[in-house]
Design a protein around this motif. Structure first.
Motif, PDB file in Angstrom:
ATOM      1  N   VAL A   1       6.423   9.509 -17.656  1.00 10.97           N
ATOM      2  CA  VAL A   1       5.195   9.969 -17.017  1.00 10.97           C
ATOM      3  C   VAL A   1       5.603  10.874 -15.860  1.00 10.97           C
ATOM      4  O   VAL A   1       6.194  10.411 -14.884  1.00 10.97           O
ATOM      5  CB  VAL A   1       4.340   8.796 -16.524  1.00 10.97           C
ATOM      6  N   ALA A   2       5.308  12.139 -15.968  1.00 12.30           N
ATOM      7  CA  ALA A   2       5.793  13.104 -14.988  1.00 12.30           C
ATOM      8  C   ALA A   2       5.137  12.892 -13.627  1.00 12.30           C
ATOM      9  O   ALA A   2       3.941  12.613 -13.534  1.00 12.30           O
ATOM     10  CB  ALA A   2       5.522  14.525 -15.480  1.00 12.30           C
ATOM     11  N   GLY A   3       5.939  13.020 -12.581  1.00 10.22           N
ATOM     12  CA  GLY A   3       5.402  13.038 -11.216  1.00 10.22           C
ATOM     13  C   GLY A   3       4.954  11.705 -10.675  1.00 10.22           C
ATOM     14  O   GLY A   3       4.218  11.664  -9.680  1.00 10.22           O
ATOM     15  N   GLU A   4       5.382  10.583 -11.278  1.00 10.97           N
ATOM     16  CA  GLU A   4       4.955   9.270 -10.788  1.00 10.97           C
ATOM     17  C   GLU A   4       6.136   8.328 -10.666  1.00 10.97           C
ATOM     18  O   GLU A   4       7.068   8.355 -11.473  1.00 10.97           O
ATOM     19  CB  GLU A   4       3.913   8.641 -11.728  1.00 10.97           C
ATOM     20  N   ARG A   5       6.090   7.495  -9.630  1.00 12.37           N
ATOM     21  CA  ARG A   5       6.985   6.354  -9.466  1.00 12.37           C
ATOM     22  C   ARG A   5       6.147   5.150  -9.047  1.00 12.37           C
ATOM     23  O   ARG A   5       5.074   5.312  -8.449  1.00 12.37           O
ATOM     24  CB  ARG A   5       8.039   6.620  -8.388  1.00 12.37           C
ATOM     25  N   TYR A   6       6.647   3.958  -9.317  1.00 11.93           N
ATOM     26  CA  TYR A   6       5.988   2.726  -8.917  1.00 11.93           C
ATOM     27  C   TYR A   6       6.913   1.950  -7.983  1.00 11.93           C
ATOM     28  O   TYR A   6       8.137   1.962  -8.155  1.00 11.93           O
ATOM     29  CB  TYR A   6       5.641   1.874 -10.139  1.00 11.93           C
ATOM     30  N   ARG A   7       6.316   1.294  -7.005  1.00 11.06           N
ATOM     31  CA  ARG A   7       7.066   0.444  -6.080  1.00 11.06           C
ATOM     32  C   ARG A   7       6.261  -0.806  -5.762  1.00 11.06           C
ATOM     33  O   ARG A   7       5.025  -0.790  -5.766  1.00 11.06           O
ATOM     34  CB  ARG A   7       7.374   1.168  -4.767  1.00 11.06           C
ATOM     35  N   PHE A   8       6.975  -1.863  -5.434  1.00 10.53           N
ATOM     36  CA  PHE A   8       6.350  -3.100  -4.972  1.00 10.53           C
ATOM     37  C   PHE A   8       6.667  -3.274  -3.488  1.00 10.53           C
ATOM     38  O   PHE A   8       7.760  -2.949  -3.019  1.00 10.53           O
ATOM     39  CB  PHE A   8       6.886  -4.300  -5.743  1.00 10.53           C
ATOM     40  N   ALA A   9       5.693  -3.800  -2.751  1.00 16.69           N
ATOM     41  CA  ALA A   9       5.910  -4.060  -1.324  1.00 16.69           C
ATOM     42  C   ALA A   9       5.002  -5.194  -0.891  1.00 16.69           C
ATOM     43  O   ALA A   9       3.877  -5.337  -1.388  1.00 16.69           O
ATOM     44  CB  ALA A   9       5.631  -2.802  -0.495  1.00 16.69           C
ATOM     45  N   ASP A  10       5.488  -5.988   0.030  1.00 15.66           N
ATOM     46  CA  ASP A  10       4.672  -7.039   0.633  1.00 15.66           C
ATOM     47  C   ASP A  10       3.955  -6.465   1.848  1.00 15.66           C
ATOM     48  O   ASP A  10       4.587  -5.908   2.757  1.00 15.66           O
ATOM     49  CB  ASP A  10       5.530  -8.227   1.039  1.00 15.66           C
ATOM     50  N   VAL A  11       2.633  -6.598   1.856  1.00 17.27           N
ATOM     51  CA  VAL A  11       1.790  -6.102   2.934  1.00 17.27           C
ATOM     52  C   VAL A  11       0.960  -7.277   3.427  1.00 17.27           C
ATOM     53  O   VAL A  11       0.033  -7.726   2.744  1.00 17.27           O
ATOM     54  CB  VAL A  11       0.871  -4.958   2.461  1.00 17.27           C
ATOM     55  N   GLY A  12       1.321  -7.805   4.606  1.00 19.19           N
ATOM     56  CA  GLY A  12       0.655  -9.018   5.047  1.00 19.19           C
ATOM     57  C   GLY A  12       0.863 -10.094   3.988  1.00 19.19           C
ATOM     58  O   GLY A  12       1.982 -10.321   3.523  1.00 19.19           O
ATOM     59  N   PRO A  13      -0.211 -10.758   3.550  1.00 17.78           N
ATOM     60  CA  PRO A  13      -0.062 -11.801   2.541  1.00 17.78           C
ATOM     61  C   PRO A  13      -0.085 -11.265   1.107  1.00 17.78           C
ATOM     62  O   PRO A  13      -0.034 -12.050   0.162  1.00 17.78           O
ATOM     63  CB  PRO A  13      -1.294 -12.682   2.794  1.00 17.78           C
ATOM     64  N   TYR A  14      -0.171  -9.953   0.932  1.00 16.76           N
ATOM     65  CA  TYR A  14      -0.370  -9.360  -0.385  1.00 16.76           C
ATOM     66  C   TYR A  14       0.941  -8.802  -0.947  1.00 16.76           C
ATOM     67  O   TYR A  14       1.693  -8.120  -0.243  1.00 16.76           O
ATOM     68  CB  TYR A  14      -1.386  -8.212  -0.306  1.00 16.76           C
ATOM     69  N   HIS A  15       1.205  -9.074  -2.222  1.00 14.88           N
ATOM     70  CA  HIS A  15       2.301  -8.437  -2.955  1.00 14.88           C
ATOM     71  C   HIS A  15       1.665  -7.299  -3.753  1.00 14.88           C
ATOM     72  O   HIS A  15       0.951  -7.532  -4.736  1.00 14.88           O
ATOM     73  CB  HIS A  15       2.983  -9.437  -3.884  1.00 14.88           C
ATOM     74  N   VAL A  16       1.915  -6.086  -3.312  1.00 12.14           N
ATOM     75  CA  VAL A  16       1.140  -4.934  -3.754  1.00 12.14           C
ATOM     76  C   VAL A  16       1.990  -4.028  -4.637  1.00 12.14           C
ATOM     77  O   VAL A  16       3.168  -3.772  -4.363  1.00 12.14           O
ATOM     78  CB  VAL A  16       0.623  -4.129  -2.541  1.00 12.14           C
ATOM     79  N   LEU A  17       1.361  -3.531  -5.700  1.00 14.73           N
ATOM     80  CA  LEU A  17       1.953  -2.504  -6.547  1.00 14.73           C
ATOM     81  C   LEU A  17       1.422  -1.152  -6.091  1.00 14.73           C
ATOM     82  O   LEU A  17       0.208  -0.933  -6.047  1.00 14.73           O
ATOM     83  CB  LEU A  17       1.575  -2.745  -8.020  1.00 14.73           C
ATOM     84  N   PHE A  18       2.332  -0.259  -5.722  1.00 13.23           N
ATOM     85  CA  PHE A  18       1.974   1.081  -5.270  1.00 13.23           C
ATOM     86  C   PHE A  18       2.380   2.118  -6.316  1.00 13.23           C
ATOM     87  O   PHE A  18       3.375   1.947  -7.020  1.00 13.23           O
ATOM     88  CB  PHE A  18       2.674   1.422  -3.952  1.00 13.23           C
ATOM     89  N   VAL A  19       1.611   3.188  -6.346  1.00  6.61           N
ATOM     90  CA  VAL A  19       1.955   4.362  -7.138  1.00  6.61           C
ATOM     91  C   VAL A  19       2.283   5.494  -6.185  1.00  6.61           C
ATOM     92  O   VAL A  19       1.546   5.731  -5.218  1.00  6.61           O
ATOM     93  CB  VAL A  19       0.799   4.777  -8.074  1.00  6.61           C
ATOM     94  N   GLN A  20       3.389   6.170  -6.433  1.00  5.62           N
ATOM     95  CA  GLN A  20       3.745   7.388  -5.697  1.00  5.62           C
ATOM     96  C   GLN A  20       3.580   8.560  -6.651  1.00  5.62           C
ATOM     97  O   GLN A  20       4.325   8.699  -7.620  1.00  5.62           O
ATOM     98  CB  GLN A  20       5.177   7.300  -5.177  1.00  5.62           C
ATOM     99  N   SER A  21       2.556   9.355  -6.393  1.00  7.12           N
ATOM    100  CA  SER A  21       2.178  10.430  -7.304  1.00  7.12           C
ATOM    101  C   SER A  21       2.355  11.777  -6.634  1.00  7.12           C
ATOM    102  O   SER A  21       1.908  11.973  -5.495  1.00  7.12           O
ATOM    103  CB  SER A  21       0.724  10.255  -7.746  1.00  7.12           C
ATOM    104  N   ALA A  22       2.995  12.702  -7.331  1.00  7.33           N
ATOM    105  CA  ALA A  22       3.140  14.055  -6.801  1.00  7.33           C
ATOM    106  C   ALA A  22       1.785  14.706  -6.600  1.00  7.33           C
ATOM    107  O   ALA A  22       1.606  15.545  -5.716  1.00  7.33           O
ATOM    108  CB  ALA A  22       4.009  14.883  -7.742  1.00  7.33           C
ATOM    109  N   GLU A  23       0.799  14.320  -7.403  1.00  7.75           N
ATOM    110  CA  GLU A  23      -0.525  14.929  -7.321  1.00  7.75           C
ATOM    111  C   GLU A  23      -1.453  14.198  -6.366  1.00  7.75           C
ATOM    112  O   GLU A  23      -2.195  14.828  -5.602  1.00  7.75           O
ATOM    113  CB  GLU A  23      -1.157  14.975  -8.711  1.00  7.75           C
TER     114      GLU A  23
END
Length: 593
Positions: A452-474
């Motif tokens: 999938v062009a222009g996208e990466r995924y990362r996980f991070a803990d934010v406060g009490p939440y385990h969050v899935l983030f998308v890093q999109s060039a667009e």
């Protein structure tokens, strides 16, 4: 847009340009620019079937143009003018924030103190959070975790801003304070209670006496003001007149004004930001309001000042707020460095599209882009040189689970040394790479992996939440869900599935909720579908107790709200509205959607 040199004057002299005229006046913008704005408005009226629109432009700190289009009263043939009074909806929040900053400057409040210091009767459920983190400032910039709204008694005929504290005490926080950007209308009514409790004046009286009258906003006020001049009629897009609606939440959206008065206000705010001393606006207060206030919020969708949304690119910035009363629409844009402002008011349902189009055209003419409202990323930037790597299985397993989004669920499972992300749109294979992110791939019918062009995924803990983030060039960086705790449903929960029809108090306005349908995704994850007269909206449910759940997702609004079942009556309560069971579910399993 770049900083201009301020050429003398005070707030009073800047406002004087408005005193002599309510039409074309002051230092006009280039005729070609005004004609472009006129053409945009006329096209918007035709495209969206709008009855009446008024707009104004401030340039070089003076009113350059103000004009009405269409009709303020279709039945009587009265034209829309720069004098036509319209509800400004949530643009009212900027006045509420200014009132709080006045009290802060006078030492009567500290905006960094817990809200309980000024509204001690608020006892909302904490959901394990520290209520001391619900500060005045956090409500001002929508990071307090308070619910977006409580729909019960939203009309002024059934309650007012002082009654919202009792309504909130029947619910619980929707998000962890100072962690998530979650827009809260009802939070601004709580702020109205701060103003009332500290100043000893009712909120409308304070704003009128301390802001409107000193600025000469003689044609602005609240419906509870006996001297408020007649207002525009309001219309649906088919030309029918709407029913009357006055909002309970006056500090969040109950103010009325015309474009000329709003231009006065815009000039005063911009000149105060530039350092002009003069009542009722303290320059230091406005400079604080016009400063980025939510840079440390990791799950956020917009840059915000205090009481305002913010566009920012380098040193250039603009402040913005839109508003809707449910029928009328408004937008206000300030570019203080350029001493440019724009305001538009619309008396028709659906006018929000034109309001935004007009404001954003002025924004772009000032050198900024709508994308400049997007928060700066918090996660490390993806490396183009990252190479595939294998993470320990226990690390991969730490990300496995169900993830709640605003409208649906996603799930993550492990497949060997990869993760599989399953959403309603399909399955992505996530492969770890050396910069700590995951590259997404689509698996074709022939077992070929297509990146999938222009996208990466990362996980991070934010406060009490385990969050899935998308890093999109667009699209930049955004959250794509947070992991929910496993909570197998018992028989009592499954027995509640089915259709519940609304009864009792109904939300006034163009949109009304008619029914709530409860079913399950994959036979195990509960969800609620709210049936409006305008469509159906789906919310995943996260079970929090034997008889309660919250709607899933992390902002920017209508997430984390309480759904409460009262089994003895076959009734469910959502945001203060009640629904009665009329039909049990025929089966308890639906496809993931």
């Amino acid at each position: 847009m770049r900083r201009r040199t301020f050429v003398g004057g005070t707030i009073a002299s800047a406002l004087a340009a408005l005193a002599c005229s309510r039409g074309l006046a002051g230092n006009p913008a280039p005729n070609t620019q005004i004609e472009r704005y006129r053409a945009l408005i006329r096209k918007g009226i035709a495209d969206h079937k709008l009855t009446g629109v008024s707009a104004a432009l401030v340039r070089d700190g003076k009113l350059a143009w103000a004009e009405g289009f269409g009709l303020a009263d279709r039945e009587r043939g009265l034209p829309m003018t720069a004098d036509t009074i319209v509800g400004i909806g949530s643009v009212t929040k900027t006045f509420t924030a200014l009132a709080l900053m006045q009290l802060h400057a006078q030492g009567q409040i500290d905006i960094d103190q817990p809200i309980a210091a000024y509204v001690p009767e608020l006892h909302i459920g904490a959901r394990g959070a520290d209520l001391a983190q619900v500060t005045v400032r956090s409500i001002m910039n929508h990071t307090s975790g308070l619910p977006s709204d409580v729909f019960k008694n939203t009309g002024l005929e059934t309650g007012d801003y002082t009654s919202v504290v009792g309504l909130l005490n029947e619910t619980q926080l929707a998000a962890w304070p100072q962690t998530i950007g979650l827009y809260s209308n009802i939070g601004y009514s709580v702020l109205g209670n701060v103003i009332r409790n500290v100043s000893g004046q009712a909120y409308p009286d304070y704003v009128r006496a301390r802001i409107m009258e000193p600025l000469g906003m003689a044609r602005s006020g609240f419906v509870t003001d006996s001297a408020l001049p007649p207002r525009t009629q309001l219309y649906y897009q088919d030309g029918r007149r709407t029913p009357p609606l006055e909002l309970r939440d006056q500090p969040a959206g109950g103010m009325y004004s015309d474009v000329s008065d709003m231009a006065r206000y815009a000039i005063a705010m911009m000149e105060a930001w530039r350092g002009s001393a003069g009542l009722p606006i303290d320059p230091a207060s406005v400079q604080t309001m016009f400063r980025l206030s939510n840079a440390d919020i990791r799950v956020e969708t917009n840059k915000k000042g205090l009481g305002w949304f913010m566009f920012q690119a380098g040193d250039a910035f603009a402040m913005y707020h839109a508003g809707s009363t449910g029928f009328a629409n408004a937008a206000l844009l300030l570019l203080p460095q350029e001493r440019i402002a724009a305001v538009i008011l619309v008396n028709t349902v659906g006018g929000n599209v034109l309001a935004n189009d007009f404001a954003f055209r002025v924004l772009e003419d000032g050198g900024l882009k709508t994308a400049d409202i997007r928060p700066a990323p918090h996660l490390p930037s993806p490396s183009q040189d990252a190479v595939p790597t294998r993470l320990p299985l226990k690390v991969l397993d730490s990300h496995v689970g169900d993830y709640a989004r605003k409208r649906t669920f996603a799930s993550i499972t492990r497949d060997g040394h990869d993760l599989l992300l399953k959403t309603p749109d399909g399955v992505l294979r996530l492969q770890s790479v050396s910069d700590g992110s995951f590259k997404p791939y689509v698996q074709t019918d022939h077992d070929h992996l297509q990146p999938v062009a222009g996208e990466r995924y990362r996980f991070a803990d934010v406060g009490p939440y385990h969050v899935l983030f998308v890093q999109s060039a667009e699209d930049g960086e955004y959250q794509a869900g947070y992991r929910i705790p496993p909570h197998p449903l018992d028989a009592s929960w499954k027995a509640r599935l089915g259709r519940y029809e609304h009864f009792g108090y109904q939300v006034p306005g163009a949109e009304q909720i008619l029914a709530a349908q409860f079913d399950m995704v994959d036979g195990r994850l509960p969800r609620m579908q709210l049936v409006y007269n305008t469509g159906t909206y789906t919310y995943p449910l996260i079970v929090t107790s034997p008889d309660q759940a919250i709607t899933g997702g992390l902002g920017p609004e209508t997430t984390g709200e309480t759904v409460r079942f009262m089994d003895e009556d076959g009734v469910v309560n959502y945001s203060g509205l009640t629904f009665r069971r009329v039909q049990a579910a025929r089966n308890t399993t639906t496809e993931r959607s």
